[in-house]
Motif scaffolding. Structure first.
Motif, mmCIF file in Angstrom:
data_model
loop_
_atom_site.group_PDB
_atom_site.id
_atom_site.type_symbol
_atom_site.label_atom_id
_atom_site.label_comp_id
_atom_site.label_asym_id
_atom_site.label_seq_id
_atom_site.Cartn_x
_atom_site.Cartn_y
_atom_site.Cartn_z
ATOM 1 N N THR A 1 27.895 -4.878 -26.399
ATOM 2 C CA THR A 1 28.951 -5.594 -25.680
ATOM 3 C C THR A 1 28.449 -6.096 -24.331
ATOM 4 N N ALA B 1 27.061 0.365 -29.321
ATOM 5 C CA ALA B 1 28.154 -0.612 -29.269
ATOM 6 C C ALA B 1 28.407 -1.070 -27.838
ATOM 7 N N LEU B 2 28.345 -0.145 -26.885
ATOM 8 C CA LEU B 2 28.570 -0.496 -25.478
ATOM 9 C C LEU B 2 27.461 -1.409 -24.962
ATOM 10 N N LYS B 3 26.209 -1.098 -25.311
ATOM 11 C CA LYS B 3 25.101 -1.940 -24.876
ATOM 12 C C LYS B 3 25.155 -3.321 -25.529
ATOM 13 N N GLY C 1 26.180 -9.129 -24.862
ATOM 14 C CA GLY C 1 26.906 -10.363 -25.122
ATOM 15 C C GLY C 1 27.577 -10.918 -23.878
ATOM 16 N N LEU C 2 28.194 -10.040 -23.075
ATOM 17 C CA LEU C 2 28.850 -10.497 -21.860
ATOM 18 C C LEU C 2 27.853 -11.060 -20.849
#
Length: 336
Positions: free
Chosen positions: A144, A140-142, A147-148
């Motif tokens: 995010t 999930a962190l990767k 996407g950023l």
């Protein structure tokens, strides 16, 4: 002058050291950053089209990022949905596997001991489930971060270009432009190749599975098409699993048919027929070199290599062509 040269050497040395240090510190997310850069390259025309309609940079970057997100979801949703819908059937199938499977072929009967395989499969399924659950926050962190990064790269792409040109003397700007065009065209071709090959695999798999009489033809075809995105393994793993399933049903003839036609038509034909043609016509890269980059990249750096490998070959070709031009040698054009 001597002081200026010394300062430049010190700054260059500091820059190299900081690049190495940053690479080490961010090694866990380098693949994510690399994919984000390549996706931003491909989505740039979408961003420009939105900008051309009078929208601001933030809106254009957001729309382009959303398009990329929806494309990823559209590719992942069928296989995730199919796995989730049939998870109970698959688990029940593995649990109900007998310790020995009787096989009769050509007048001979013998028993195949699959107890070790059954135990191993159950263990692997448990390990995969545990690993996925443990890795969910990292994934999930990767995602995010991905996407950023895509949004940030598409928000102010011209500033990245300006910064790059500031670091490079003006006399070399045409060289940078040449590498930029080559990278852009190659990335378009790679992503188009993946989609086109997956779609071709889906069509061929649908015909093969329908002819062989499988009930879940559509689901199996979707699996085959999406597995085409997995380097090296591809849809061949699906064919092997179907063959094993046929053997467990006491149908070695069906297993032989699905292996013979599946590996040839589903596993080999799309790669041999679609990839070389599109690689040659859309990226200006010979099909043989594309395969060298594809296979070499995957074997060297893993899944990221299916983009990094052909891209490295393309950049090498561009460097060779620019060197030939500088030396006054006419580069050979592509054959018809």
């Amino acid at each position: 002058m001597a002081v200026d040269r010394r300062r430049r050497r010190v700054l260059l040395g500091a820059f190299v050291v900081l690049v190495l240090l940053t690479t080490f510190v961010l090694s866990e997310v380098l693949a994510t950053v690399f994919f984000a850069v390549t996706v931003a390259y491909v989505l740039y025309p979408v961003r420009q089209r939105v900008r051309g309609r009078g929208h601001g940079r933030r809106v254009a970057a957001g729309v382009a990022t959303l398009v990329g997100f929806l494309a990823v979801v559209a590719a992942a949703l069928p296989i995730v949905g199919a796995l989730y819908a049939r998870r109970l059937e698959f688990i029940a199938f593995v649990r109900e596997l007998p310790a020995e499977i009787p096989v009769a072929a050509f007048g001979f009967e013998f028993a195949v001991d699959v107890s070790v395989v059954r135990t191993r499969v159950q263990s692997v399924l448990t390990e995969v489930a545990v690993d996925l659950a443990a890795a969910a926050p990292v994934i999930a962190l990767k995602a995010t971060l991905f996407g950023l990064l895509v949004y940030a790269l598409l928000w102010r792409p011209h500033e990245i270009r300006a910064t790059t040109f500031e670091l490079v003397p003006s006399v070399y700007h045409d060289i940078v432009e040449g590498f930029h065009r080559r990278v852009r065209d190659t990335l378009y071709a790679i992503y188009v190749l993946q989609a086109a090959t997956a779609f071709g695999t889906f069509l061929i798999a649908y015909a093969v599975f329908a002819i062989l009489g499988y009930e879940s033809t559509l689901v199996l075809s979707v699996f085959a098409g999406i597995l085409q995105f997995i380097p090296i393994i591809g849809p061949s793993v699906l064919v092997i699993l179907l063959a094993i399933y046929q053997v467990t049903l006491g149908n070695p003839g069906g297993a032989l048919l699905v292996v013979a036609f599946g590996l040839l038509l589903i596993g080999f034909l799309p790669d041999a027929l679609i990839r070389p043609r599109l690689a040659s016509y859309t990226a200006g890269m010979p099909g043989s070199l594309y395969f060298v980059g594809f296979v070499g990249g995957v074997l060297t750096v893993g899944i990221v290599g299916f983009i990094a490998g052909p891209l490295a070959v393309a950049v090498l070709l561009e460097a060779g062509q620019q060197l030939s031009t500088e030396m006054g040698v006419e580069p050979a054009g592509p054959e018809d």
